[in-house]
Design a protein around this motif. Sequence first.
Motif, PDB file in Angstrom:
ATOM      1  N   LEU A  72      65.716  91.638-108.114  1.00 39.44           N
ATOM      2  CA  LEU A  72      65.818  93.003-107.622  1.00 39.44           C
ATOM      3  C   LEU A  72      66.859  93.152-106.524  1.00 39.44           C
ATOM      4  O   LEU A  72      67.331  94.252-106.261  1.00 39.44           O
ATOM      5  N   GLY A  91      70.578  96.543-110.460  1.00 44.95           N
ATOM      6  CA  GLY A  91      70.196  97.737-111.224  1.00 44.95           C
ATOM      7  C   GLY A  91      68.686  97.889-111.297  1.00 44.95           C
ATOM      8  O   GLY A  91      68.149  98.989-111.140  1.00 44.95           O
ATOM      9  N   GLY A  92      67.992  96.777-111.527  1.00 47.09           N
ATOM     10  CA  GLY A  92      66.531  96.809-111.579  1.00 47.09           C
ATOM     11  C   GLY A  92      65.914  97.212-110.256  1.00 47.09           C
ATOM     12  O   GLY A  92      64.924  97.936-110.209  1.00 47.09           O
ATOM     13  N   ALA A  94      67.379  99.134-107.990  1.00 42.51           N
ATOM     14  CA  ALA A  94      67.681 100.551-107.787  1.00 42.51           C
ATOM     15  C   ALA A  94      66.739 101.443-108.597  1.00 42.51           C
ATOM     16  O   ALA A  94      66.471 102.579-108.207  1.00 42.51           O
ATOM     17  N   GLU A  95      66.215 100.924-109.705  1.00 40.27           N
ATOM     18  CA  GLU A  95      65.265 101.699-110.510  1.00 40.27           C
ATOM     19  C   GLU A  95      63.970 101.988-109.754  1.00 40.27           C
ATOM     20  O   GLU A  95      63.224 102.889-110.126  1.00 40.27           O
ATOM     21  N   LEU A  96      63.709 101.250-108.700  1.00 43.09           N
ATOM     22  CA  LEU A  96      62.509 101.492-107.896  1.00 43.09           C
ATOM     23  C   LEU A  96      62.604 102.781-107.076  1.00 43.09           C
ATOM     24  O   LEU A  96      61.602 103.236-106.520  1.00 43.09           O
ATOM     25  N   GLY A  98      62.796 105.882-107.911  1.00 39.15           N
ATOM     26  CA  GLY A  98      61.877 106.915-108.389  1.00 39.15           C
ATOM     27  C   GLY A  98      60.449 106.641-107.966  1.00 39.15           C
ATOM     28  O   GLY A  98      59.730 107.549-107.520  1.00 39.15           O
TER      29      GLY A  98
END
Length: 150
Positions: A72, A91-92, A94-96, A98
């Motif tokens: 992460l 990228g993974g 940054a998906e956090l 939301g």
Amino acid sequence: MTSKMAKMPAMAPPETSPLADALRRVGDRWTLLIVQALLDGPRRFNELSAELEGIAANVLSQRLRHLEHEGLVLARPYSQRPPRLEYELTGGGAELAGALRLLAQWGSRSDGAGDLPRHAACGSPLEARWYCPTCARVVDDHDDSELRFA
């Protein structure tokens, strides 16, 4: 005198679930706050330490290593002598964003602060919804029969 805890039945360990897996990866206060701090871009250790008031250096180091191990956070050297690193979200990671926004919104509602995210164009409070692009309809949280992780 017996305590209430002694009377409670032992609970079985939770089964593996998407939520349990997510909590294993990022399920503590400091880890989530580190991710939030990195959403604005790369930070050096001292910058993170200053931004996350109250975190001990050893805890920050441990959480950063854990986030890097989980894929992460990426640690990039910016100095060889002494060795120093800059940290940024993958990228993974940054998906956090939301999930963090949803937690912050929930916290705002539950503490009565009322600081809800608003639409910049009209000022209306925003609402998060589950949406099925195939059926083109909103699925409500309280309709558990329609929400599944498969």
